[in-house]
Design a protein around this motif. Structure first.
Motif, PDB file in Angstrom:
ATOM      1  N   GLU A  33       0.813  -1.212   0.000  1.00  0.00           N
ATOM      2  CA  GLU A  33       0.000   0.000   0.000  1.00  0.00           C
ATOM      3  C   GLU A  33       0.855   1.274   0.000  1.00  0.00           C
ATOM      4  O   GLU A  33       0.596   2.179  -0.797  1.00  0.00           O
ATOM      5  CB  GLU A  33      -0.948  -0.006   1.196  1.00  0.00           C
ATOM      6  CG  GLU A  33      -1.923   1.145   1.181  1.00  0.00           C
ATOM      7  CD  GLU A  33      -2.910   1.064   2.327  1.00  0.00           C
ATOM      8  OE1 GLU A  33      -3.379   2.134   2.733  1.00  0.00           O
ATOM      9  OE2 GLU A  33      -3.208  -0.038   2.800  1.00  0.00           O
ATOM     10  N   PRO A  34       1.890   1.391   0.856  1.00  0.00           N
ATOM     11  CA  PRO A  34       2.717   2.607   0.798  1.00  0.00           C
ATOM     12  C   PRO A  34       3.445   2.785  -0.533  1.00  0.00           C
ATOM     13  O   PRO A  34       3.584   3.918  -1.023  1.00  0.00           O
ATOM     14  CB  PRO A  34       3.717   2.431   1.937  1.00  0.00           C
ATOM     15  CG  PRO A  34       3.098   1.474   2.866  1.00  0.00           C
ATOM     16  CD  PRO A  34       2.240   0.586   2.023  1.00  0.00           C
ATOM     17  N   VAL A  35       3.886   1.703  -1.144  1.00  0.00           N
ATOM     18  CA  VAL A  35       4.585   1.815  -2.429  1.00  0.00           C
ATOM     19  C   VAL A  35       3.619   2.266  -3.517  1.00  0.00           C
ATOM     20  O   VAL A  35       3.949   3.135  -4.327  1.00  0.00           O
ATOM     21  CB  VAL A  35       5.283   0.482  -2.790  1.00  0.00           C
ATOM     22  CG1 VAL A  35       5.744   0.475  -4.231  1.00  0.00           C
ATOM     23  CG2 VAL A  35       6.445   0.228  -1.849  1.00  0.00           C
ATOM     24  N   LEU A  38       2.968   5.881  -3.007  1.00  0.00           N
ATOM     25  CA  LEU A  38       4.118   6.675  -3.438  1.00  0.00           C
ATOM     26  C   LEU A  38       4.167   6.803  -4.957  1.00  0.00           C
ATOM     27  O   LEU A  38       4.411   7.881  -5.490  1.00  0.00           O
ATOM     28  CB  LEU A  38       5.413   6.033  -2.919  1.00  0.00           C
ATOM     29  CG  LEU A  38       6.709   6.734  -3.284  1.00  0.00           C
ATOM     30  CD1 LEU A  38       6.795   8.084  -2.584  1.00  0.00           C
ATOM     31  CD2 LEU A  38       7.890   5.863  -2.914  1.00  0.00           C
ATOM     32  N   LEU A  39       3.899   5.708  -5.653  1.00  0.00           N
ATOM     33  CA  LEU A  39       3.949   5.724  -7.112  1.00  0.00           C
ATOM     34  C   LEU A  39       2.800   6.509  -7.740  1.00  0.00           C
ATOM     35  O   LEU A  39       2.945   7.067  -8.820  1.00  0.00           O
ATOM     36  CB  LEU A  39       3.960   4.297  -7.655  1.00  0.00           C
ATOM     37  CG  LEU A  39       5.207   3.465  -7.337  1.00  0.00           C
ATOM     38  CD1 LEU A  39       5.026   2.042  -7.815  1.00  0.00           C
ATOM     39  CD2 LEU A  39       6.454   4.094  -7.940  1.00  0.00           C
ATOM     40  N   THR A  40       1.661   6.539  -7.063  1.00  0.00           N
ATOM     41  CA  THR A  40       0.500   7.239  -7.619  1.00  0.00           C
ATOM     42  C   THR A  40       0.343   8.649  -7.076  1.00  0.00           C
ATOM     43  O   THR A  40      -0.620   9.328  -7.416  1.00  0.00           O
ATOM     44  CB  THR A  40      -0.789   6.442  -7.345  1.00  0.00           C
ATOM     45  OG1 THR A  40      -0.951   6.299  -5.928  1.00  0.00           O
ATOM     46  CG2 THR A  40      -0.755   5.096  -8.022  1.00  0.00           C
ATOM     47  N   GLY A  41       1.266   9.070  -6.219  1.00  0.00           N
ATOM     48  CA  GLY A  41       1.209  10.424  -5.674  1.00  0.00           C
ATOM     49  C   GLY A  41       0.248  10.576  -4.524  1.00  0.00           C
ATOM     50  O   GLY A  41      -0.132  11.685  -4.177  1.00  0.00           O
ATOM     51  N   GLY A  42      -0.132   9.506  -3.897  1.00  0.00           N
ATOM     52  CA  GLY A  42      -1.048   9.554  -2.760  1.00  0.00           C
ATOM     53  C   GLY A  42      -0.327   9.850  -1.459  1.00  0.00           C
ATOM     54  O   GLY A  42       0.811  10.333  -1.438  1.00  0.00           O
ATOM     55  N   ASP A  43      -0.978   9.564  -0.352  1.00  0.00           N
ATOM     56  CA  ASP A  43      -0.424   9.780   0.983  1.00  0.00           C
ATOM     57  C   ASP A  43       0.777   8.866   1.201  1.00  0.00           C
ATOM     58  O   ASP A  43       0.671   7.655   1.059  1.00  0.00           O
ATOM     59  CB  ASP A  43      -1.506   9.513   2.034  1.00  0.00           C
ATOM     60  CG  ASP A  43      -1.021   9.781   3.441  1.00  0.00           C
ATOM     61  OD1 ASP A  43      -0.061  10.576   3.606  1.00  0.00           O
ATOM     62  OD2 ASP A  43      -1.600   9.200   4.377  1.00  0.00           O
TER      63      ASP A  43
END
Length: 165
Positions: A33-35, A38-43
């Motif tokens: 989820e964090p990756v 990060l890749l989609t510009g989210g939290d």
């Protein structure tokens, strides 16, 4: 290293192989989820400390259960049995991190289970011990739902690979 020598090394140390597979799956589960965020510009939330316990618990759970179950249940004898024993290791390994988390809570804060008013000390202790044993199993079962059975699939695939001749 040739593929056959990697499989031969994995067959010699099935407990380590299951530990690595379970730890890698837990790490993937925690970091997915964090990756993606990060890749989609989210939290960009960093996984918390208890998530590290899940990874360590996956590694320990996979290794310990494989050392207890793999040879005793005949995992290396055939491919179907290897997949079944591996799936069982994957299923039962999930409560291990929950036990580690619960032990951490007990060490940090004391018993997480409040005794009802009027309950005697022996009954309260028996209730706490019973809950200590049952709650992680229940959370592990819920974890199978949360991972969509991924732990069982990873365990079965590992067992199949180890039993493959």
């Amino acid at each position: 290293m040739p593929r056959s020598s990697v499989l031969a090394a994995a067959r010699r140390r099935p407990s380590l192989t299951f530990a690595l597979a379970a730890g890698a799956f837990a790490l993937w589960y925690v970091l997915a989820e964090p990756v993606v965020a990060l890749l989609t510009g989210g939290d960009r939330a960093v996984p918390s400390g208890p998530m590290a316990v899940l990874v360590a618990g996956g590694f320990l759970g996979g290794g310990l259960l494989a050392s207890l179950l793999w040879r005793r249940l005949g995992g290396p004898t055939s491919r179907p049995r290897g997949a079944l024993v591996g799936g069982l290791v994957g299923l039962l390994a999930l409560p291990v991190p929950m036990y580690l988390l619960e032990l951490a809570v007990v060490v940090m804060e004391g018993s997480p289970f409040e005794a009802p008013v009027g309950m005697g000390p022996v009954a309260a202790l028996a209730r706490s011990v019973a809950l200590f044993l049952v709650v992680p199993l229940f959370l592990g079962a819920l974890g199978v739902i949360a991972t969509l059975g991924g732990t069982v699939v990873v365990g079965a695939a590992t067992g199949l690979a180890l039993a493959w001749e």
